[in-house]
Design an enzyme around this catalytic site. Structure first.
Site, short mmCIF file in Angstrom:
data_model
loop_
_atom_site.label_atom_id
_atom_site.label_comp_id
_atom_site.label_asym_id
_atom_site.label_seq_id
_atom_site.Cartn_x
_atom_site.Cartn_y
_atom_site.Cartn_z
N LYS A 13 33.70 17.21 -66.70
CA LYS A 13 32.27 17.44 -66.60
C LYS A 13 30.73 15.79 -66.92
O LYS A 13 30.72 15.66 -65.84
CB LYS A 13 31.70 18.70 -67.43
CG LYS A 13 32.57 19.60 -67.45
CD LYS A 13 31.78 21.63 -67.50
CE LYS A 13 31.74 21.33 -69.04
NZ LYS A 13 32.64 21.42 -70.02
N ARG A 89 27.70 29.12 -67.41
CA ARG A 89 28.70 29.44 -67.92
C ARG A 89 28.59 30.66 -67.93
O ARG A 89 30.21 31.25 -68.89
CB ARG A 89 28.37 28.82 -69.48
CG ARG A 89 29.40 27.70 -69.75
CD ARG A 89 28.59 27.14 -71.19
NE ARG A 89 29.72 26.70 -71.27
CZ ARG A 89 29.61 25.45 -71.24
NH1 ARG A 89 28.37 24.32 -71.00
NH2 ARG A 89 30.09 24.52 -72.72
N ARG A 128 37.24 11.49 -78.25
CA ARG A 128 36.10 10.85 -77.57
C ARG A 128 34.80 10.84 -78.74
O ARG A 128 35.15 11.61 -79.88
CB ARG A 128 35.63 12.75 -76.52
CG ARG A 128 34.38 12.47 -76.52
CD ARG A 128 33.77 13.69 -76.15
NE ARG A 128 33.50 15.08 -76.34
CZ ARG A 128 33.78 16.55 -76.44
NH1 ARG A 128 32.64 15.94 -75.00
NH2 ARG A 128 33.98 17.27 -77.19
N ARG A 171 31.65 14.43 -82.18
CA ARG A 171 30.60 15.45 -82.15
C ARG A 171 31.16 16.23 -83.19
O ARG A 171 32.01 16.73 -83.56
CB ARG A 171 30.47 16.61 -81.01
CG ARG A 171 29.53 16.13 -79.82
CD ARG A 171 29.73 16.51 -78.38
NE ARG A 171 30.54 17.80 -78.18
CZ ARG A 171 30.79 18.46 -76.77
NH1 ARG A 171 30.59 17.88 -75.67
NH2 ARG A 171 30.45 19.48 -76.80
N ARG A 182 36.44 27.31 -78.51
CA ARG A 182 35.03 26.77 -76.69
C ARG A 182 36.36 27.27 -76.06
O ARG A 182 36.14 27.54 -74.84
CB ARG A 182 34.88 25.44 -77.25
CG ARG A 182 33.70 25.29 -77.66
CD ARG A 182 33.81 23.68 -77.82
NE ARG A 182 33.54 23.11 -77.56
CZ ARG A 182 33.93 21.69 -77.43
NH1 ARG A 182 34.08 20.96 -78.60
NH2 ARG A 182 33.94 20.63 -76.34
P1 AP5 Z 1 33.65 14.71 -71.79
O1 AP5 Z 1 33.09 14.11 -69.35
O2 AP5 Z 1 33.18 14.18 -72.12
O3 AP5 Z 1 33.81 16.09 -70.96
P2 AP5 Z 1 33.28 17.83 -71.27
O4 AP5 Z 1 33.50 17.87 -70.34
O5 AP5 Z 1 31.57 17.65 -71.05
O6 AP5 Z 1 33.72 18.95 -72.02
P3 AP5 Z 1 32.38 19.11 -73.18
O7 AP5 Z 1 33.39 18.61 -74.32
O8 AP5 Z 1 31.47 18.46 -73.15
O9 AP5 Z 1 31.98 20.35 -72.88
P4 AP5 Z 1 31.85 21.76 -72.98
O10 AP5 Z 1 31.96 22.21 -71.78
O11 AP5 Z 1 33.26 22.43 -74.85
O12 AP5 Z 1 30.84 20.80 -74.17
P5 AP5 Z 1 29.35 21.04 -73.80
O13 AP5 Z 1 28.03 20.00 -74.58
O14 AP5 Z 1 28.76 21.55 -72.23
O15 AP5 Z 1 35.54 14.07 -71.36
C1 AP5 Z 1 36.02 14.68 -72.36
C2 AP5 Z 1 37.20 13.30 -73.13
O16 AP5 Z 1 37.90 13.31 -71.99
C3 AP5 Z 1 35.35 12.03 -73.01
O17 AP5 Z 1 36.61 11.11 -74.00
C4 AP5 Z 1 36.46 10.78 -71.74
O18 AP5 Z 1 36.37 9.73 -71.80
C5 AP5 Z 1 38.19 11.79 -71.69
N1 AP5 Z 1 37.83 11.69 -70.14
C6 AP5 Z 1 37.17 12.45 -69.54
N2 AP5 Z 1 37.95 12.58 -67.64
C7 AP5 Z 1 39.24 12.40 -68.03
C8 AP5 Z 1 40.24 11.62 -67.01
N3 AP5 Z 1 40.16 11.76 -65.56
N4 AP5 Z 1 41.05 11.37 -68.01
C9 AP5 Z 1 41.04 10.71 -69.24
N5 AP5 Z 1 39.92 10.97 -69.39
C10 AP5 Z 1 39.27 12.05 -69.19
O19 AP5 Z 1 28.40 22.42 -75.06
C11 AP5 Z 1 28.97 22.97 -75.58
C12 AP5 Z 1 28.34 23.98 -76.79
O20 AP5 Z 1 26.90 24.44 -76.35
C13 AP5 Z 1 29.16 25.11 -75.70
O21 AP5 Z 1 30.33 25.47 -76.27
C14 AP5 Z 1 28.12 26.08 -75.89
O22 AP5 Z 1 27.51 26.62 -77.33
C15 AP5 Z 1 26.73 25.59 -76.09
N6 AP5 Z 1 26.29 25.90 -74.75
C16 AP5 Z 1 26.33 24.78 -73.56
N7 AP5 Z 1 26.31 25.29 -72.11
C17 AP5 Z 1 25.48 26.41 -72.16
C18 AP5 Z 1 25.58 27.18 -71.18
N8 AP5 Z 1 24.77 27.76 -70.29
N9 AP5 Z 1 24.96 28.84 -71.69
C19 AP5 Z 1 25.34 29.30 -73.36
N10 AP5 Z 1 25.89 28.25 -74.29
C20 AP5 Z 1 26.07 27.24 -73.75
MG MG Z 2 30.40 17.99 -71.91
#
Ligand code: AP5
Ligand code: MG
Ligand code: ZN
Length: 239
Positions: A13, A89, A128, A171, A182
């Site tokens: 994402k 979410r 990552r 992270r 997660r």
């Molecule tokens: P990356 O692009 O970083 O993936 P991502 O989908 O952004 O993964 P996240 O871990 O950030 O998602 P998340 O939903 O768990 O965390 P968030 O910060 O939103 O890609 C991952 C890796 O793979 C990278 O190294 C990249 O280089 C590689 N990659 C990408 N695409 C690739 C491909 N096609 N091929 C190969 N490699 C690839 O949320 C964190 C926390 O915040 C949640 O757990 C929750 O506690 C809280 N939170 C966030 N939003 C909310 C909400 N709306 N409501 C309540 N709590 C929330």
């Molecule tokens: Mg992310």
């Protein structure tokens, strides 16, 4: 361009949101990043409460999340659009967003699901890291910096002899136990928004297992099928 990206942790994402945002000159808004910024101050009780929730892989309460997004969407840089990464979410958040967009007179261009197999996600997340100075994302296997001690984007450099002063950040919620939590949260609370948006006819699905550039192309194609068809058409003959 007003787009929502949905996908499990590690689906890409953030990677795709950054690319779309740069190309279309709109901000990419990640609720995860906004919360992480809030957790930096150890003396901020709300920030520390948010950190504990994130480290357990659970969702931050809606009253905090929805208000934060509503305020962010009112910022002037969102006037011509935005890419939402990680919000909504849950069905409750999706309903709040619908209400909010209606009040603000905003219409969505698309909701994109980035599909990835669970076993691939652990590999993606555990490899990552990002630049501590500019935030550029990297991966041990899929996106290495050209020089292991320097950021490709902003040029920040580290002293290889002083690992304490590393420019690279990992992270705190990227450990195996939290990642499992997660993923569980995604399947139980977030995945139900997919049929919610599908029923509205706005859901598009892309294959997040493909290489990064390929996923970007798929997203561009589903958002603008005419443009996509143009890309795929054979080259024009002149004369
Ligand atoms: P990356 O692009 O970083 O993936 P991502 O989908 O952004 O993964 P996240 O871990 O950030 O998602 P998340 O939903 O768990 O965390 P968030 O910060 O939103 O890609 C991952 C890796 O793979 C990278 O190294 C990249 O280089 C590689 N990659 C990408 N695409 C690739 C491909 N096609 N091929 C190969 N490699 C690839 O949320 C964190 C926390 O915040 C949640 O757990 C929750 O506690 C809280 N939170 C966030 N939003 C909310 C909400 N709306 N409501 C309540 N709590 C929330
Ligand atoms: Mg992310
Ligand atoms: Zn950098």
């Amino acid at each position: 361009m007003r787009v929502i990206l949905i996908g499990p942790p590690g689906a890409g994402k953030g990677t795709q949101a950054t690319r779309l945002a740069e190309k279309h000159n709109v901000p990419s808004i990640s609720t995860g990043d906004l919360f992480r910024a809030r957790t930096k101050d150890k003396n901020d009780p709300l920030g520390q409460q948010i950190k504990a929730i994130m480290d357990a892989g659970q969702l931050v309460p809606n009253e905090i999340t929805v208000k934060m997004i509503s305020e962010r969407l009112d910022q002037p840089d969102c006037k011509n659009g935005f890419i939402l990464d990680g919000f909504p979410r849950s069905v409750e958040q999706a309903e709040s967003l619908d209400k909010m967009l209606k009040e603000k007179g905003i219409k969505l261009d698309g909701v994109i699901q980035i599909g990835v197999d669970d076993d691939k996600l652990v590999e993606r997340i555990s490899g990552r890291f990002s630049c501590g100075k500019c935030g550029e994302g990297y991966h041990d296997k899929f996106k290495k910096p050209a020089d292991p001690h320097q950021c490709n984007k902003c040029g920040a450099k580290e002293d290889p002899k002083d690992p304490e002063a590393s420019i690279w950040k990992r992270r705190s919620d990227d450990n195996e136990e939290t990642v499992r939590g997660r993923l569980h949260t995604y399947h139980t609370q977030t995945a139900p928004i997919l049929p919610y948006y599908d029923a509205k006819g706005v859901l598009k699905v892309v294959d997040g297992m493909a290489a990064m550039d390929d996923v970007t192309r798929q997203i561009e194609d589903v958002l603008d099928p005419k443009q996509g068809a143009k890309t795929l058409a054979p080259p024009k003959k002149f004369g």
